[in-house]
Enzyme design. Structure first.
Site, PDB file in Angstrom:
ATOM      1  N   ASP A  69      -6.019  -0.983  49.440  1.00  0.00           N
ATOM      2  CA  ASP A  69      -5.570  -0.196  50.614  1.00  0.00           C
ATOM      3  C   ASP A  69      -6.699   0.123  51.280  1.00  0.00           C
ATOM      4  OD1 ASP A  69      -2.893  -0.541  50.624  1.00  0.00           O
ATOM      5  OD2 ASP A  69      -2.642   1.282  49.049  1.00  0.00           O
ATOM      6  N   ASP A  79       1.386  -3.815  54.415  1.00  0.00           N
ATOM      7  CA  ASP A  79       2.134  -2.761  54.399  1.00  0.00           C
ATOM      8  C   ASP A  79       2.669  -2.419  56.037  1.00  0.00           C
ATOM      9  OD1 ASP A  79       1.975  -1.832  51.914  1.00  0.00           O
ATOM     10  OD2 ASP A  79       0.048  -0.620  52.264  1.00  0.00           O
TER      11      ASP A  79
END
Length: 145
Positions: free
Chosen positions: A109, A122
């Site tokens: 991430d 995401d």
């Protein structure tokens, strides 16, 4: 065809950005790219860092999710650009994060946002859910007439 194009573009963009982050930015390092503040983290849990250490289980769940979407897409009467786009983003995001979870046991991430740090997959899933909600609302309004 739109479904496949979106799915493939999401997976390629997601995996390329994650590869670049993993190979060029240290974990927990903050950096700026074109005025955006980014942070490299590795998440072995789910969204928001919940349930750390269960990445492979979530990887299996991602595979089941993708299979479910493909099944629904083939068997239901859901047709059109909006639902194809929605399913394309959902499947592309599911595959993108599923690859990380199954191969690496964690997800890369790097896009900070209120509530956590996310990645391209995401955001694709969020877009897919939004388009699905819009599709359902339009379908409901159409039937109500």
């Amino acid at each position: 065809m739109l479904f496949y194009i979106i799915s493939i573009l999401v997976v390629l963009t997601d995996q390329l950005t994650k590869y670049l982050i993993r190979t060029h930015i240290e974990i927990n390092e903050e950096f700026s790219l074109w005025g955006w503040q980014l942070t490299h983290i590795e998440n072995s849990g789910m969204a928001g860092g919940l349930f750390q250490g269960y990445a492979r289980l979530f990887g299996v769940m991602a595979v089941l999710f993708v299979i479910s979407v493909l099944y629904i897409r083939r068997t239901e009467e859901m047709k059109g650009t909006l639902i194809d786009s929605s399913f394309g983003f959902l499947v592309g995001g599911g595959i993108g994060n599923g690859i990380d979870r199954l191969l690496f046991g964690q997800v890369t991430d790097f896009i900070p946002r209120a509530g956590g740090v996310l990645n391209v997959a995401d955001h694709a899933i969020e877009i897919g859910v939004l388009l699905l909600i819009i599709y359902v609302m339009f379908s409901w309004l159409k039937k109500a007439r």
